[in-house]
Scaffold this active site. Structure first.
Site, short mmCIF file in Angstrom:
data_model
loop_
_atom_site.label_atom_id
_atom_site.label_comp_id
_atom_site.label_asym_id
_atom_site.label_seq_id
_atom_site.Cartn_x
_atom_site.Cartn_y
_atom_site.Cartn_z
N ARG A 103 19.60 21.96 -16.87
CA ARG A 103 18.95 21.65 -18.14
C ARG A 103 18.13 20.39 -18.00
NH1 ARG A 103 22.31 20.69 -23.68
NH2 ARG A 103 23.27 19.13 -22.34
N THR A 107 13.51 17.83 -22.13
CA THR A 107 13.15 18.95 -23.00
C THR A 107 14.36 19.77 -23.44
OG1 THR A 107 12.83 20.50 -21.17
CG2 THR A 107 10.95 19.11 -21.79
N ASP A 199 31.06 16.23 -19.34
CA ASP A 199 30.29 17.07 -18.41
C ASP A 199 31.27 17.90 -17.58
OD1 ASP A 199 28.96 17.86 -15.86
OD2 ASP A 199 27.25 16.82 -16.74
N ASP A 202 30.86 17.69 -13.66
CA ASP A 202 31.36 16.44 -13.11
C ASP A 202 32.88 16.40 -13.09
OD1 ASP A 202 28.90 15.34 -12.53
OD2 ASP A 202 28.72 14.29 -14.44
#
Length: 208
Positions: A103, A107, A199, A202
């Site tokens: 991603r 944006t 995340d 992660d």
């Protein structure tokens, strides 16, 4: 197609542990796999089957078995890799494809960088897996890609999902069944799910 949001106490329990910021990498990875297995039990309830003859120590009977090579597991890299073993626990011989999406942080749009799928993808139930369904952009793009390669029956499995992500997938691909362990409240200004779990990539791979 409908959205299945699980209400099983075991899934709720494991999601609570998954969210905890003190849950270390190894446990986080194990919990991700365990939740996936529990979800897959329901997601695979329409898997193709056939009748075979089985000889017990006492007699021969007709028994139902799963059709081999009828399912393809498609993780969205890289966090989706953490869910693969959860399905392989139930279907050890299922083929695995890979779709690389990231991603763009500015944006929030998905960018494809890799795609490798099993042969005869048009004949298989394709289960796209990704721990998080945030904006829905990556999931929609992954489904687009699978359909371009001929996939006809696609399911999406996410552990945590935001309402906007679910709506985006439903709007773009109303034929895709969505399975979610828990639907969260919203996204923050950076596109992260709240309350979420941070995340997922992660935390699965210990990179932060």
């Amino acid at each position: 197609m409908s959205v299945v949001i699980f209400d099983h106490p075991l899934i709720k329990h494991k999601v609570a542990l998954l969210r905890d910021k003190h849950t270390h990498t190894n446990q986080f990875r194990e919990l991700t796999e365990e939740i996936t297995t529990l979800m897959a039990f329901e997601a695979l309830n329409d898997i193709p089957t056939k009748e075979v003859s089985v000889t017990t120590p006492l007699e021969t009977i007709t028994q139902t078995v799963v059709v081999e090579n009828s399912v393809a597991i498609i993780p969205i890299l890289r966090a989706g890799l953490g869910m693969v073993n959860g399905i392989h626990t139930l279907l050890p011989t299922a083929k695995v494809g890979h779709i690389g999406m990231y991603r763009d942080h500015d944006t929030l749009q998905p960018k494809e960088y890799y795609c490798k799928l099993p042969e005869k993808i048009n004949e298989k139930i394709c289960i796209i897996i990704d721990p998080m369904l945030a904006t829905g952009g990556s999931a929609v793009a992954a489904i687009d890609l699978l359909k371009k390669h001929g996939a006809k029956k696609i399911k999406l499995m996410n552990i945590i999902a935001a309402p906007v992500g679910i709506e985006a997938v439903q709007k773009a691909h109303p034929d895709v069944q969505i399975y979610v362990a828990q639907k969260d409240r919203c996204l923050n200004e950076n596109g992260y799910i709240l309350p979420g779990l941070g995340d997922a990539g992660d935390r699965i791979f210990g990179t932060k």
